[in-house]
Each structure stands twice: as C-alpha cells, then as structure tokens.
Design an enzyme around this catalytic site. Structure first.
Site, mmCIF file in Angstrom:
data_model
loop_
_atom_site.group_PDB
_atom_site.id
_atom_site.type_symbol
_atom_site.label_atom_id
_atom_site.label_comp_id
_atom_site.label_asym_id
_atom_site.label_seq_id
_atom_site.Cartn_x
_atom_site.Cartn_y
_atom_site.Cartn_z
ATOM 1 N N HIS A 140 10.199 8.021 15.385
ATOM 2 C CA HIS A 140 9.125 8.928 15.788
ATOM 3 C C HIS A 140 8.761 9.866 14.632
ATOM 4 O O HIS A 140 7.575 10.076 14.338
ATOM 5 C CB HIS A 140 9.597 9.733 16.996
ATOM 6 C CG HIS A 140 8.651 10.781 17.470
ATOM 7 N ND1 HIS A 140 7.862 10.634 18.590
ATOM 8 C CD2 HIS A 140 8.376 12.028 16.992
ATOM 9 C CE1 HIS A 140 7.134 11.724 18.771
ATOM 10 N NE2 HIS A 140 7.433 12.587 17.814
ATOM 11 N N GLU A 141 9.768 10.412 13.969
ATOM 12 C CA GLU A 141 9.511 11.326 12.849
ATOM 13 C C GLU A 141 8.861 10.591 11.679
ATOM 14 O O GLU A 141 7.963 11.128 11.018
ATOM 15 C CB GLU A 141 10.819 11.984 12.405
ATOM 16 C CG GLU A 141 11.450 12.895 13.440
ATOM 17 C CD GLU A 141 10.549 14.037 13.870
ATOM 18 O OE1 GLU A 141 9.708 14.470 13.061
ATOM 19 O OE2 GLU A 141 10.666 14.491 15.020
ATOM 20 N N HIS A 144 5.230 10.360 12.301
ATOM 21 C CA HIS A 144 4.463 11.556 11.966
ATOM 22 C C HIS A 144 4.114 11.588 10.477
ATOM 23 O O HIS A 144 3.038 12.045 10.099
ATOM 24 C CB HIS A 144 5.244 12.814 12.346
ATOM 25 C CG HIS A 144 5.140 13.189 13.783
ATOM 26 N ND1 HIS A 144 3.936 13.282 14.445
ATOM 27 C CD2 HIS A 144 6.105 13.506 14.699
ATOM 28 C CE1 HIS A 144 4.153 13.643 15.708
ATOM 29 N NE2 HIS A 144 5.451 13.778 15.883
ATOM 30 N N GLU A 199 1.474 12.957 19.305
ATOM 31 C CA GLU A 199 2.811 12.688 19.853
ATOM 32 C C GLU A 199 2.897 11.278 20.436
ATOM 33 O O GLU A 199 3.882 10.567 20.214
ATOM 34 C CB GLU A 199 3.144 13.727 20.931
ATOM 35 C CG GLU A 199 3.340 15.134 20.404
ATOM 36 C CD GLU A 199 4.605 15.319 19.591
ATOM 37 O OE1 GLU A 199 5.154 14.333 19.050
ATOM 38 O OE2 GLU A 199 5.048 16.464 19.473
#
Length: 261
Positions: A140-141, A144, A199
């Site tokens: 997930h990071e 980003h 997100e």
C-alpha cells in the site's frame, strides 16, 4: 522498551510524518511577509527538489527516532530489523522504484512513505500484523509512491509550512532546512490526509503487490479489518482511529474482489 514518539494517525495505512520532537516555532513578522514567496516556491518545486527534500526529511526523521538495524545491539530492535529484512530484501528495486525499508522502534501503529522511495514501518504496526498483512501494508505504501501521492503530499506540506511562515524563503528545498524547519515540515505532514480515491488506489496496489509476489492477496483486506477493529474499540488507540471509519468499506471492496478471482 519501545518509545511513543507521535501518537497520531493521519490515515489508515497511509502517509504520516513520524517525528521525535517538533521544534518550538515562533511566528514573526519577517517570516509572515515571506510566506507568499515561499508558497510560489512550493508550487514550482521540481521532482528533483521534492526528492531531495524527502531524502533530507527522512534522514532527519531517522536521526530523531530509534531505528532498528540488523547490527542493533538491543535484541528486540534487531529482531524487528531481521523480520522486516526477510520480508522485503527482494524488493529494494520494484516496479521501477528504488526502495529503502526501515523500522522505527516505536509503539505507533502506522507506516509512511516518502517520494524518494523511503518506507518506514513502526514496530507497533508489526506487532499486530502477520507477515502477509505487513507485506500488504508495505505494498500500500509503495502504491502511494508509485501513484505520486507521496510526492504531492510533500509538496503540499511544504506549501502549508511556507504559507504559515514556518519555512524561510531560500529559493530551494532540503539541505538548507534547519531542525526547527524540518519540525515544521513534519507537523504539516501530520496534518495532511490522502483522499479516498488515493487510499482505494493504494489498497488496490497493495492487493496486486501481494499477488505479484505470490503472497496471500486476502491479507490486504485482513490488515484493514484489524485497523477497523481498533477504530471500534473503546480504547485511546480506538479513539485515534475513530476519525477514519473507511477501513471496513475498503476491506469489503477488496474482499469482494478476492471472491471473484
């Protein structure tokens, strides 16, 4: 003993600035009159400027937080470093990105990423996640970073700090910052949030990351379910997470996707 550095959760598995101590910043008329010029500088920051600023900021953050390393003499700190290294050692170059992973020996249940490829994981997060769930969070990071969210967040943080007159007009970013200015930048990062769209896109990236590395893709949703449970608990941690109620919706979307495969 793990330290509590910052008890603040910016978004569920999202970007946050984790800082040991913020400098005591005082506003003065000179800085306030420079704010407009600083804002222009922030808007026109190049990708190279942002990357340099991120590097300087992460270096500062690393120096001001207890860093777990493979060479750590403390057995507890070393154990976290060893666990993370086993999970990510094959992904320092992934999807066109050069990535750098480290653990902070703090109780915060969080992780953050910077546009220069730095990913920082809190020991408190590692304590509640399985290896597969932790990889989902890391994915997930990375999402980003890949999606440009981390770069945009750093630019916005600079713009916010500059607009308040907390960062002096230097014509460039990064290495000219003082400790107090890094503190101001970190405080601005703490006040930032990713959009719902960002997100969900990062969740999708984390899900696909797990599939790509032959891990359990369902772990992305289960990591969010754990954070949902925290937000619903009648505890101080739950109160911090309660302002971000979307974890359950995000998990449900991933679970539906997983059910179709």
């Amino acid at each position: 003993m793990k330290k509590i550095i910052v008890a603040c959760f910016i978004s569920t598995i999202a970007f946050s600035g984790v800082n040991a101590q913020f400098g005591k910043i005082k506003l003065d008329s000179k800085k306030l009159t420079e704010a407009a010029g600083n804002a222009v500088n922030a808007v026109t920051l190049s990708d190279a400027d942002v990357a340099q600023m991120c590097k300087e900021y992460v270096d500062w953050s690393d120096a001001n937080n207890p860093l777990c390393e493979l060479t750590s003499k403390d057995k507890g700190m070393k154990a976290y470093a060893v666990r993370l290294d086993k999970l990510v050692k094959n992904y320092s170059n992934y999807d066109g990105l050069v990535l750098d992973f480290k653990v902070y020996y703090v109780t915060d249940i969080n992780a953050f990423a910077c546009a220069n490829g730095s990913v920082r994981v809190m020991a408190g997060l590692m304590d509640i996640m399985t290896d597969e769930e932790l990889l989902g969070v890391i994915g997930h990071e990375i999402g980003h970073i890949k999606n440009g969210d981390s770069k945009a967040a750093m630019k916005q943080a600079y713009l916010t700090a500059a607009g308040k007159g907390l960062i002096a007009s230097t014509g460039s970013a990064g290495s000219k910052f003082t400790n107090s200015q890094f503190g101001a930048l970190g405080e601005a990062l703490l006040g930032s949030q990713y959009s719902q769209k960002q997100e969900y896109a990062a969740d999708e990236y984390g899900y696909n990351f797990l599939k790509a590395i032959n891990s359990n893709s369902a772990a992305m949703a289960s990591s969010l379910r754990k954070l949902q449970a925290l937000s619903e608990s009648n505890t101080p941690v739950g109160q911090l997470f309660s302002s971000h109620p979307d974890s359950g919706k995000r998990a449900a979307k991933l679970e539906a996707k997983d059910a179709k495969k």
